[in-house]
Design a protein around this motif. Sequence first.
Motif, short mmCIF file in Angstrom:
data_model
loop_
_atom_site.label_atom_id
_atom_site.label_comp_id
_atom_site.label_asym_id
_atom_site.label_seq_id
_atom_site.Cartn_x
_atom_site.Cartn_y
_atom_site.Cartn_z
N GLU A 8 0.85 -0.98 0.19
CA GLU A 8 -0.08 -0.25 -0.27
C GLU A 8 1.08 1.35 0.13
O GLU A 8 2.14 1.28 1.03
N ALA A 9 0.80 2.27 -1.03
CA ALA A 9 0.90 2.98 -0.56
C ALA A 9 1.04 4.58 -1.76
O ALA A 9 0.19 3.90 -2.26
N ARG A 10 1.17 5.67 -0.82
CA ARG A 10 0.44 6.89 -1.48
C ARG A 10 1.31 7.81 -1.39
O ARG A 10 2.21 8.08 -0.60
N MET A 11 1.45 8.76 -2.00
CA MET A 11 1.97 10.21 -1.68
C MET A 11 1.85 11.21 -0.93
O MET A 11 2.38 12.38 -0.24
N THR A 12 0.38 11.38 -0.80
CA THR A 12 0.38 11.94 0.21
C THR A 12 0.09 11.26 2.09
O THR A 12 -1.11 11.73 2.62
N ILE A 46 4.37 -8.95 -6.99
CA ILE A 46 5.06 -7.50 -6.45
C ILE A 46 3.85 -6.72 -6.90
O ILE A 46 3.86 -6.00 -7.93
N ILE A 47 3.44 -5.89 -6.15
CA ILE A 47 2.13 -5.21 -6.21
C ILE A 47 1.64 -4.14 -5.97
O ILE A 47 1.67 -4.07 -3.94
N VAL A 48 1.74 -2.55 -6.33
CA VAL A 48 2.01 -1.26 -5.58
C VAL A 48 0.42 -1.46 -5.34
O VAL A 48 0.01 -1.37 -6.82
N ALA A 49 -0.54 -1.23 -4.22
CA ALA A 49 -2.07 -0.40 -4.33
C ALA A 49 -2.04 0.25 -4.11
O ALA A 49 -1.95 1.24 -2.96
N THR A 50 -1.86 1.64 -4.30
CA THR A 50 -1.92 3.74 -4.70
C THR A 50 -3.37 3.60 -4.54
O THR A 50 -4.64 2.56 -5.02
N PRO A 69 3.56 -3.72 -11.48
CA PRO A 69 2.19 -3.97 -11.37
C PRO A 69 1.97 -3.11 -10.50
O PRO A 69 1.97 -3.19 -9.33
N TYR A 70 0.84 -2.03 -11.18
CA TYR A 70 -0.15 -1.40 -9.90
C TYR A 70 -1.56 -1.14 -10.34
O TYR A 70 -1.93 -2.27 -10.67
N TYR A 71 -1.82 -1.07 -9.15
CA TYR A 71 -3.89 -0.80 -8.86
C TYR A 71 -4.51 0.56 -7.90
O TYR A 71 -3.43 0.86 -7.73
N ARG A 72 -4.74 1.21 -8.89
CA ARG A 72 -5.64 2.04 -8.11
C ARG A 72 -7.00 2.44 -7.36
O ARG A 72 -8.32 1.53 -8.36
N GLY A 73 -7.08 2.59 -6.07
CA GLY A 73 -8.44 2.40 -5.87
C GLY A 73 -8.84 4.26 -5.27
O GLY A 73 -7.31 4.83 -5.24
N SER A 74 -9.79 3.58 -4.03
CA SER A 74 -9.93 4.81 -3.17
C SER A 74 -8.86 4.63 -2.09
O SER A 74 -7.25 4.22 -1.70
N GLU A 75 -7.97 6.07 -1.58
CA GLU A 75 -7.69 6.32 -0.65
C GLU A 75 -8.26 5.91 0.37
O GLU A 75 -7.28 5.86 1.52
N ASP A 76 -8.76 6.34 1.26
CA ASP A 76 -9.39 6.77 2.45
C ASP A 76 -10.15 5.03 2.92
O ASP A 76 -9.41 4.36 3.95
N ASP A 77 -10.33 4.33 1.43
CA ASP A 77 -10.58 2.74 1.41
C ASP A 77 -9.36 1.97 1.48
O ASP A 77 -10.07 1.21 0.31
N VAL A 78 -8.15 1.53 2.41
CA VAL A 78 -7.95 0.57 2.35
C VAL A 78 -7.72 -0.33 2.15
O VAL A 78 -6.92 -1.22 1.03
N LEU A 79 -8.63 -1.40 2.85
CA LEU A 79 -9.26 -2.79 2.75
C LEU A 79 -9.76 -2.35 1.45
O LEU A 79 -9.87 -3.69 0.74
N GLY A 80 -10.60 -1.79 0.90
CA GLY A 80 -11.09 -1.82 -0.35
C GLY A 80 -10.09 -1.67 -1.42
O GLY A 80 -10.31 -2.90 -2.29
N ARG A 81 -9.46 -0.95 -1.30
CA ARG A 81 -8.13 -0.80 -2.27
C ARG A 81 -7.34 -2.67 -2.41
O ARG A 81 -6.99 -2.85 -3.33
N VAL A 82 -7.05 -2.85 -1.49
CA VAL A 82 -6.28 -3.80 -0.82
C VAL A 82 -7.06 -5.18 -1.56
O VAL A 82 -6.69 -6.32 -2.32
#
Length: 244
Positions: A8-12, A46-50, A69-82
């Motif tokens: 799980e990774a993000r810039m903010t 290895i996948i980055v979930a951003t 590889p990466y996937y983009r989803g919700s910032e706040d809903d980390v469980l949903g993103r993963v």
Amino acid sequence: MKIGCIIEARMTSSRLPGKVLMDIWGKPAIIRQIERIQRSRFIDSIIVATTINASDDVLVELLEKENIPYYRGSEDDVLGRVAETASYFNLDVVVEITGDCPLVDIAESDRVIERYLEGGFDLVSNNLLRTYPIGMDTIAVANRVLQETARSTGDPAHREHVCLYLYEHPFDYSFSNIEAPPFLRDAKLRMTLDTKEDYEFIGKIYEELYPQKADFNLYDMMRLLNRKPELRSINNNIMQKKVR
């Protein structure tokens, strides 16, 4: 069986914005972390979930450049993103290592994965009872359990912390915890990247160890800290954020 590590990774980041791209010995922190995870004996991908935020476009550009590889989803809903990431990449087992662990010792993470593969547990972790330094945290969980969790809770804390729902329902799932060998035990030691002080500490570790041994492990790091205990003072006053 397909085993994928989701980072799980993000810039903010609230404490240290942009930390995943901060330079560590000539490369972004997220790349240093991925290099270490790539040495796993068990992980297939290895996948980055951003996130879908525009602020993470720069991270995505790096990942595309490095063919990660990466996937983009919700910032706040980390469980949903993963959970969405694990479903999209059709994983059987999810290895969760957050994006603030550029010192993670994948050999110790492999102990978690190996215990999971031996069977009998829905989730295996090394931080149910913390004995490892902060920043070595690894969780191996069945994707079916992760998907069930994502459907079961709307609690904001559960959505922000991927496995918190599972930890708070211990009678519904089977867990196992890996404890650190005696020489590696230091539950208060910060080896995570969350503040400027952490960044300075991690930089010193790389400066001391990387030129001689690019794949330095936790034993090497603990030996260094025994030789130079003053390094601990760089970030030992930082308090770890609480989940609740």
